[in-house]
Design an enzyme around this catalytic site. Structure first.
Site, PDB file in Angstrom:
ATOM      1  N   LEU A 122       0.882  -1.170   0.000  1.00 47.30           N
ATOM      2  CA  LEU A 122       0.000   0.000   0.000  1.00 47.30           C
ATOM      3  C   LEU A 122       0.915   1.214   0.000  1.00 47.30           C
ATOM      4  O   LEU A 122       1.988   1.191   0.623  1.00 47.30           O
ATOM      5  CB  LEU A 122      -0.894   0.005   1.253  1.00 47.30           C
ATOM      6  CG  LEU A 122      -1.960  -1.091   1.331  1.00 47.30           C
ATOM      7  CD1 LEU A 122      -2.704  -1.018   2.663  1.00 47.30           C
ATOM      8  CD2 LEU A 122      -2.959  -0.971   0.177  1.00 47.30           C
ATOM      9  N   ASP A 123       0.489   2.292  -0.648  1.00 45.95           N
ATOM     10  CA  ASP A 123       1.292   3.518  -0.663  1.00 45.95           C
ATOM     11  C   ASP A 123       1.462   4.038   0.764  1.00 45.95           C
ATOM     12  O   ASP A 123       0.660   3.728   1.656  1.00 45.95           O
ATOM     13  CB  ASP A 123       0.590   4.598  -1.494  1.00 45.95           C
ATOM     14  CG  ASP A 123       0.511   4.217  -2.962  1.00 45.95           C
ATOM     15  OD1 ASP A 123       1.314   3.377  -3.400  1.00 45.95           O
ATOM     16  OD2 ASP A 123      -0.365   4.776  -3.650  1.00 45.95           O
ATOM     17  N   LYS A 124       2.463   4.884   0.913  1.00 48.28           N
ATOM     18  CA  LYS A 124       2.747   5.431   2.247  1.00 48.28           C
ATOM     19  C   LYS A 124       1.512   6.119   2.852  1.00 48.28           C
ATOM     20  O   LYS A 124       1.225   5.994   4.042  1.00 48.28           O
ATOM     21  CB  LYS A 124       3.919   6.408   2.135  1.00 48.28           C
ATOM     22  CG  LYS A 124       4.414   6.931   3.459  1.00 48.28           C
ATOM     23  CD  LYS A 124       5.655   7.776   3.270  1.00 48.28           C
ATOM     24  CE  LYS A 124       6.046   8.423   4.588  1.00 48.28           C
ATOM     25  NZ  LYS A 124       7.159   9.345   4.432  1.00 48.28           N
ATOM     26  N   LYS A 141      -5.072   5.256  -7.727  1.00 50.20           N
ATOM     27  CA  LYS A 141      -4.866   6.694  -7.940  1.00 50.20           C
ATOM     28  C   LYS A 141      -4.804   7.013  -9.430  1.00 50.20           C
ATOM     29  O   LYS A 141      -5.353   8.010  -9.893  1.00 50.20           O
ATOM     30  CB  LYS A 141      -3.582   7.147  -7.237  1.00 50.20           C
ATOM     31  CG  LYS A 141      -3.714   7.121  -5.724  1.00 50.20           C
ATOM     32  CD  LYS A 141      -2.393   7.443  -5.054  1.00 50.20           C
ATOM     33  CE  LYS A 141      -2.522   7.323  -3.548  1.00 50.20           C
ATOM     34  NZ  LYS A 141      -1.233   7.313  -2.874  1.00 50.20           N
TER      35      LYS A 141
END
Ligand code: URA
Length: 247
Positions: free
Chosen positions: A104-106, A192
């Site tokens: 997962l992205d930060k 995104k």
């Protein structure tokens, strides 16, 4: 899977590597009731019973975890500067090779699964497997039905075309909108990029589920727990690891 006795005892958090070596040489460790004085001796934690000073230890190698990933931590095994999801788990999990399944992205929150089982990890991420991942996104601007149609048709993202995805608009307002979506792939920044492709910047992203697993509502951000047997079984099924295949 064979493990070195000293490495395993240290990974279980019983002591430092040099401490456990000393203890083993001093006769404190036994495998299947037989004292072993060689720290490099290998044993099978799945089959052999390990004890330290007469007390049997839980020698499982396979641990599987769900975490409510908070924003602000990297999904990585380690990083020289930044906090990673591994830093939120006890050291023993790193020691026995427990790794996040995908990333997962930060700034993304939500369900992150970890496993020590490399085969399970690999299969869950395999492009042909199409494990459902459900996300909740807050995006800039008003989402409209045409966006849901574009998602359903599949989106050209330049380097690849995202497969058709379900987009359910939960709230649509001029400033921001809220939606849930299910994707079956897991390309870098995929959610995104899909919203970008229809002109909506993602402001917040949260993963609610991964395959058959729902994020446990009792887990606050940063908290984790081991998977139940039923959850693990469902995950293995989603990965195509049937009893028969394993036997
Ligand atoms: N898609 C993204 O863009 N980010 C994530 O963290 C997960 C999926």
């Amino acid at each position: 899977m064979k493990m070195r006795l000293d490495r395993w005892l240290a990974a279980l958090g019983e002591g430092s590597r040099s401490e456990v070596k000393d203890w083993i040489r001093g006769g404190a460790a036994a495998v299947n009731g037989r004292v072993i004085r060689d720290p490099a001796c290998s044993f099978d934690p799945d089959r052999d019973v390990l004890s330290l000073r007469g007390k049997a230890l839980d020698g499982r190698v396979t641990r599987h975890v769900m975490m409510h990933k908070p924003a602000g931590v990297l999904t990585a095994a380690r990083d020289p500067k930044q906090r990673t999801v591994m830093d939120l788990l006890p050291e023993v999990y790193r020691g026995i090779g427990c790794m996040p399944v995908g990333r997962l992205d930060k700034d993304t929150t939500g369900l992150l699964v970890f496993t020590c089982d490399g085969e399970l990890n690999h299969r869950l991420l395999s492009p042909g497997r199409h494990v459902d991942k459900r996300y909740r996104a807050t995006v800039r601007g008003r989402l409209e039905e045409k966006d849901a149609e574009a998602f359903a048709a599949g989106l050209d993202l330049g380097d690849f075309t995202a497969r058709g995805a379900e987009l359910r608009i939960l709230r649509a307002e001029a400033e921001t909108s809220l939606a849930e979506m299910v994707i079956t792939e897991g390309k870098f920044h995929q959610v995104k990029r899909m919203f970008d492709a229809v002109g909506h910047e993602v402001l917040q992203l949260h993963r609610c589920s991964f395959g058959p697993l729902e994020l446990d509502p009792a887990l606050e951000e940063g908290m984790w727990r081991e998977l139940t047997d039923a959850e693990l079984e469902a995950l293995r099924k989603a990965a195509g690891m049937t009893e028969r295949e394993d036997a």
